[in-house]
Motif scaffolding. Structure first.
Motif, short mmCIF file in Angstrom:
data_model
loop_
_atom_site.label_atom_id
_atom_site.label_comp_id
_atom_site.label_asym_id
_atom_site.label_seq_id
_atom_site.Cartn_x
_atom_site.Cartn_y
_atom_site.Cartn_z
N PHE A 1 32.13 -130.72 -19.11
CA PHE A 1 32.10 -129.71 -18.05
C PHE A 1 31.11 -128.60 -18.35
CE2 PHE A 1 33.44 -125.59 -16.48
CZ PHE A 1 33.64 -125.82 -15.14
N ALA A 2 30.98 -128.23 -19.62
CA ALA A 2 30.17 -127.08 -19.99
C ALA A 2 28.69 -127.27 -19.71
CB ALA A 2 30.38 -126.74 -21.47
N SER A 3 28.25 -128.50 -19.43
CA SER A 3 26.84 -128.67 -19.05
C SER A 3 26.52 -127.83 -17.81
CB SER A 3 26.54 -130.15 -18.78
OG SER A 3 27.35 -130.67 -17.73
N GLY A 4 27.46 -127.77 -16.87
CA GLY A 4 27.24 -126.95 -15.68
C GLY A 4 27.23 -125.48 -15.98
N GLU A 5 28.10 -125.04 -16.90
CA GLU A 5 28.11 -123.64 -17.30
C GLU A 5 26.76 -123.22 -17.88
OE1 GLU A 5 32.20 -122.02 -19.10
OE2 GLU A 5 31.85 -124.12 -19.56
N ASP B 1 34.89 -120.13 -11.31
CA ASP B 1 33.68 -120.56 -10.61
C ASP B 1 32.52 -120.45 -11.58
OD1 ASP B 1 32.16 -117.82 -10.04
OD2 ASP B 1 34.29 -117.50 -9.66
N TYR B 2 31.44 -121.17 -11.31
CA TYR B 2 30.34 -121.22 -12.28
C TYR B 2 29.66 -119.88 -12.49
CZ TYR B 2 30.48 -126.31 -12.81
OH TYR B 2 30.85 -127.60 -13.11
N ASP B 3 29.55 -119.06 -11.44
CA ASP B 3 28.91 -117.76 -11.62
C ASP B 3 29.69 -116.90 -12.60
OD1 ASP B 3 26.94 -118.49 -9.85
OD2 ASP B 3 27.57 -117.16 -8.23
N THR B 4 31.01 -116.83 -12.43
CA THR B 4 31.83 -116.01 -13.33
C THR B 4 31.82 -116.57 -14.74
OG1 THR B 4 33.25 -115.37 -11.48
CG2 THR B 4 34.12 -115.03 -13.69
N THR C 1 44.00 -133.76 -29.07
CA THR C 1 43.23 -133.42 -27.87
C THR C 1 44.14 -133.19 -26.67
OG1 THR C 1 41.29 -134.62 -28.66
CG2 THR C 1 41.44 -134.24 -26.30
N ALA C 2 45.14 -134.03 -26.50
CA ALA C 2 46.06 -133.86 -25.38
C ALA C 2 46.77 -132.50 -25.44
CB ALA C 2 47.09 -134.98 -25.36
N ASP C 3 47.21 -132.12 -26.63
CA ASP C 3 47.88 -130.82 -26.79
C ASP C 3 46.95 -129.67 -26.41
OD1 ASP C 3 50.16 -132.12 -27.65
OD2 ASP C 3 49.80 -131.73 -29.77
N MET C 4 45.68 -129.80 -26.81
CA MET C 4 44.70 -128.77 -26.47
C MET C 4 44.54 -128.66 -24.95
SD MET C 4 40.85 -128.47 -28.12
CE MET C 4 41.28 -129.73 -29.30
N MET C 5 44.43 -129.78 -24.29
CA MET C 5 44.24 -129.80 -22.84
C MET C 5 45.43 -129.18 -22.12
SD MET C 5 42.53 -133.60 -22.41
CE MET C 5 42.16 -133.44 -20.66
N LEU C 6 46.61 -129.44 -22.62
CA LEU C 6 47.82 -128.94 -21.96
C LEU C 6 48.05 -127.45 -22.18
CD1 LEU C 6 50.16 -131.98 -22.62
CD2 LEU C 6 49.24 -131.24 -20.41
N ARG C 7 47.28 -126.85 -23.06
CA ARG C 7 47.35 -125.40 -23.23
C ARG C 7 46.57 -124.66 -22.15
NH1 ARG C 7 45.80 -123.69 -29.18
NH2 ARG C 7 46.30 -121.64 -28.30
N ALA C 8 45.72 -125.37 -21.42
CA ALA C 8 44.94 -124.73 -20.36
C ALA C 8 45.83 -124.44 -19.15
CB ALA C 8 43.78 -125.63 -19.94
N SER C 9 45.52 -123.38 -18.46
CA SER C 9 46.19 -123.07 -17.20
C SER C 9 45.95 -124.20 -16.21
CB SER C 9 45.61 -121.76 -16.64
OG SER C 9 45.77 -121.68 -15.25
N LEU C 10 47.02 -124.71 -15.60
CA LEU C 10 46.84 -125.77 -14.61
C LEU C 10 46.04 -125.27 -13.42
CD1 LEU C 10 47.42 -128.70 -13.85
CD2 LEU C 10 49.53 -127.91 -12.74
N HIS C 11 46.25 -124.01 -13.06
CA HIS C 11 45.46 -123.43 -11.96
C HIS C 11 43.98 -123.46 -12.30
CE1 HIS C 11 44.30 -120.86 -8.66
NE2 HIS C 11 43.83 -119.95 -9.48
N ALA C 12 43.63 -123.07 -13.53
CA ALA C 12 42.24 -123.10 -13.95
C ALA C 12 41.72 -124.53 -13.97
CB ALA C 12 42.09 -122.49 -15.34
N ALA C 13 42.52 -125.45 -14.48
CA ALA C 13 42.09 -126.85 -14.56
C ALA C 13 41.76 -127.41 -13.18
CB ALA C 13 43.19 -127.69 -15.22
N VAL C 14 42.59 -127.11 -12.21
CA VAL C 14 42.39 -127.62 -10.85
C VAL C 14 41.14 -127.00 -10.22
CG1 VAL C 14 43.33 -127.58 -8.51
CG2 VAL C 14 44.79 -128.23 -10.45
N GLN C 15 40.99 -125.68 -10.35
CA GLN C 15 39.83 -125.03 -9.76
C GLN C 15 38.52 -125.52 -10.40
OE1 GLN C 15 40.11 -123.12 -7.03
NE2 GLN C 15 42.28 -123.65 -7.18
N LEU C 16 38.53 -125.70 -11.71
CA LEU C 16 37.32 -126.16 -12.38
C LEU C 16 37.02 -127.61 -12.04
CD1 LEU C 16 37.49 -124.46 -15.89
CD2 LEU C 16 36.58 -123.60 -13.73
N ASN C 17 38.05 -128.41 -11.87
CA ASN C 17 37.84 -129.79 -11.44
C ASN C 17 37.15 -129.82 -10.08
OD1 ASN C 17 39.14 -132.18 -9.67
ND2 ASN C 17 38.81 -132.89 -11.77
#
Length: 282
Positions: free
Chosen positions: A106-110, A79-82, A187-203
């Motif tokens: 995405f980091a603009s919101g952060e 979440d953005y606060d954390t 870039t694709a390899d970098m993206m696939l290293r992210a947790s899918l759970h994190a990716a979904v929540q951040l989306n």
């Protein structure tokens, strides 16, 4: 000692309040630039900024967001606060001040939430590169230029069905025409290293958070760099209205620029970051 505790005590890692360890890089000396990565990307996206800017006398810091790259995936805190608190933990651990924050997509919101939550005592200025979270993406009665919620739901269904295929369908338009397959795969390899759970929540938070009031309260110099051919975050949806809400904001539009300008137009991006950071700290 458990694995996470061991990781947090290793060089190159910072432990944040909930004992999550964040991996970071800290190159060079001089005026600090802190780079925040796009959605599902990590510090590995920034070498074509960090290496030349270190040579120009800057200190370049980049870190992997929780659930991304080499950082821990605690399964919470998406979440953005954390995330703003994580950024504060990095700046505090490295004792940084007079910082220019550089955030992609995405980091603009952060960055906006960081300034809302922690203030600007450490920050000299901000650079929003191809912002994709601000000011507000969702179409509502008072935001008629936003996108319909059904579009975001459909994209999320694609991600949850096959994230590799979601990436592949959008890869060519992310970069400029003629970009090599090797660069796209990087870039694709970098993206696939992210947790899918994190990716979904951040989306989910990216597409539903309204930053308009927070943007209007920011009182530090701000530079928005955006391409007029950005298919991931169209200029008129994100970049231009974001710059318009920033009291001390300016916008530079890159002709033919896409979401991958950090690679395709790296020399121009670097020159703009360097000139802006010098102006902010003069």
């Amino acid at each position: 000692m458990n694995h996470d505790a061991r990781l947090a005590t290793q060089p190159g890692f910072i432990r944040v309040n909930d004992h999550t360890a964040l991996h970071y890089r800290d190159w060079g000396t001089g005026t600090p630039l802190v780079f925040l990565s796009g959605w599902t990307l990590n510090a590995d996206m920034w070498p074509y900024q960090s290496v030349p800017l270190v040579q120009e006398g800057f200190r370049c810091v980049a870190y992997d967001r929780r659930g991304h790259g080499r950082s821990n995936d605690p399964g919470r805190g998406y979440d953005y606060d954390t995330l703003a608190d994580d950024l504060e933990a990095v700046l505090d651990a490295l004792d940084l001040s007079g910082v220019t924050l550089v955030g992609h997509s995405f980091a603009s919101g952060e960055i906006v939430r960081y300034l809302s939550r922690h203030g600007a005592r450490r920050v000299a200025g901000i650079v929003l590169l191809s912002p994709a979270s601000t000011p507000y993406l969702l179409k509502t009665d008072d935001n008629p230029n936003g996108l319909d919620a059904s579009l975001f739901a459909a994209a999320l269904d694609e991600i949850l069905t096959s994230f590799p295929d979601w990436i592949e369908r959008r890869a060519l338009e992310y970069f400029a025409p003629g970009t090599s397959r090797a660069a796209i795969q990087w870039t694709a390899d970098m993206m696939l290293r992210a947790s899918l759970h994190a990716a979904v929540q951040l989306n989910r938070i990216q597409t539903s958070t309204d930053f308009r009031r927070e943007l209007a309260r920011i009182d530090v110099p701000a530079l928005v760099l955006h391409g007029d051919s950005d298919a991931s975050a169209p200029l008129e949806l994100t970049g231009r209205p974001t710059a318009a809400l920033l009291a001390r904001g300016s916008l530079k539009v890159y002709e033919g620029g896409t979401h991958g300008m950090y690679l395709n137009q790296a020399a121009r991006v670097n020159a703009d970051i360097a000139a802006f950071a010098r102006l902010c700290t003069a």
